[in-house]
Design an enzyme around this catalytic site. Structure first.
Site, PDB file in Angstrom:
ATOM      1  CB  SER A 148      -0.941   0.016   1.207  1.00 19.09           C
ATOM      2  OG  SER A 148      -0.210  -0.138   2.414  1.00 19.09           O
ATOM      3  CG  ASP A 192      -4.684   5.121   6.777  1.00 21.62           C
ATOM      4  OD1 ASP A 192      -3.555   4.969   7.273  1.00 21.62           O
ATOM      5  OD2 ASP A 192      -5.028   4.560   5.709  1.00 21.62           O
ATOM      6  CG  HIS A 209      -1.398   3.552   4.703  1.00 15.53           C
ATOM      7  ND1 HIS A 209      -2.642   3.030   5.057  1.00 15.53           N
ATOM      8  CD2 HIS A 209      -0.705   2.535   4.125  1.00 15.53           C
ATOM      9  CE1 HIS A 209      -2.681   1.752   4.699  1.00 15.53           C
ATOM     10  NE2 HIS A 209      -1.531   1.432   4.142  1.00 15.53           N
TER      11      HIS A 209
END
Length: 380
Positions: A42, A335, A338
């Site tokens: 990610s 979040d 991240h």
């Protein structure tokens, strides 16, 4: 850590000025990369997760800062790979699962991806994975796509020789899943050699197909991650770094992974002297703004996320009713796991201008006005 931060910060304005003079003077001279080919999780995913189901990242406020809409990036805006593409004068790297023309770049990174196959975790018992698109799957996609990029060995050697390969960040989720699900530290630490071997094997495969320049990032300081600070909150003050508030034992784990990765990259560089294998130091590039957040424009608490209440709550970022801060650029964490575009931008500076990429390579082929450097000057 404090001793290493101050000298660099004192020289940063001078480094930025020198870099701007160099890029403005030489423009595109020496620009050798015609495409970017990316693998990872990610931290580099530019939309593959969105095309394979989406979930909460399909909702605002993901993407709100730069794109003003969700793009499948696990942030409020651009990622490190985006800033690298901009510095090379290339378009933002499209996700493989989105289809299209990949002559100038393709991204196989998927949120939640591991380096190891799921079967490698069997001895640890039941582990819930967020993604089954491990590194071997991504390599399979790459090999499937190859015929559309080049049609002979010499053609592939030329095409991939002028491509910048980003191998990661990958490996972080191999530890995240078991850490978050309560597996023992000893079992997780035992995974490190397997993870390193898997990354090494992927690099060897890419070199065999013609890759000439590969950038391999290390792990972030997970002891500074909001979600880790929440899960492993301790009443023992000695567990924390008094300057950063990060959990020492978790950061030591990240450093162990990174040291083993660097040793393996050194070994591979010796085996393949005609290939440039670069280590991107995500750990120290990000520790700068955990150590001195105010010097990088971060006024929000580094142990809190801008969006949502963190993982494991009923108000994770992107879910209905989740809160979001008014100024993401004031936060390091986006979040819970991240980072914000602002944090990624600073990290990208550390690679584009040094010193957090070893050995140094030319990854800036156009003047960076309105991109990375203008931001840095505005923040000084």
């Amino acid at each position: 850590m404090a001793k290493s931060v101050s000298p660099f910060l004192s020289k940063l304005p001078m480094l930025i000025t020198a870099f701007l003079l160099f890029t403005n003077a030489y423009g595109t001279l020496g620009c050798s990369y015609k495409s970017i080919i990316s693998f990872g999780d990610s931290l580099a995913d530019t939309g593959n997760s969105l095309h394979s189901g989406g979930g909460r990242i399909a909702n605002l406020p993901y993407g709100e800062t730069y794109f003003h809409k969700p793009t499948g990036r696990f942030s409020d805006g651009r990622l490190i790979i985006d800033f690298i593409a901009e510095s090379l004068g290339l378009p933002l790297v499209p996700p493989y699962l989105g289809g299209g023309d990949f002559k100038q770049g393709v991204n196989f990174a998927v949120g939640g991806a591991t380096a190891l196959k799921a079967s490698s975790f069997e001895e640890m018992g039941d582990i819930n994975f967020g993604s089954t698109n491990s590194l071997d799957i991504q390599l399979g996609w790459f090999q499937k796509l190859m015929p559309s990029l080049c049609d002979s060995t010499s053609d592939c050697n030329e095409f991939f020789g002028k491509s910048l390969f980003l191998v990661g960040e990958i490996g972080g989720n191999d530890y995240n899943y078991p850490f978050f699900q309560g597996k023992s530290f000893e079992m997780i630490q035992a995974l490190v050699p397997q993870v390193i071997t898997t990354i090494s094997s992927a690099i060897t495969t890419l070199i065999s197909h013609g890759a000439a320049t590969l950038v391999v990032p290390g792990n972030l300081p997970i002891g500074c991650s909001v979600v880790y600070l929440q899960i492993f909150e301790s009443q023992n003050k000695d567990d924390y770094d008094p300057q950063t508030g990060c959990l020492n034992w978790l950061n030591e784990f990240s450093q162990y992974h990174n040291s083993q990765l660097q040793k393996e990259l050194d070994r591979l560089q010796t085996l393949y002297p005609d290939t440039t294998i670069v280590y991107a130091d995500y750990y120290n590039a990000s520790m700068l703004f955990y150590s001195s957040p105010d010097q990088y424009g971060f006024s929000g608490p580094t142990d809190k996320a801008c969006c949502g209440r963190g993982f494991g709550s009923d108000q994770v970022c992107g879910s209905l009713g989740a809160s979001v801060c008014s100024d993401p650029s004031s936060y390091v964490g986006w979040d819970g796991i991240h980072l914000t575009e602002a944090a990624y931008r600073w990290m990208a500076m550390g690679f584009l201008q040094g010193p957090y990429i070893v050995p140094r390579i030319n990854v800036s082929c156009v003047p960076l006005s309105n991109k990375v450097s203008d931001y840095s000057l505005a923040q000084m």
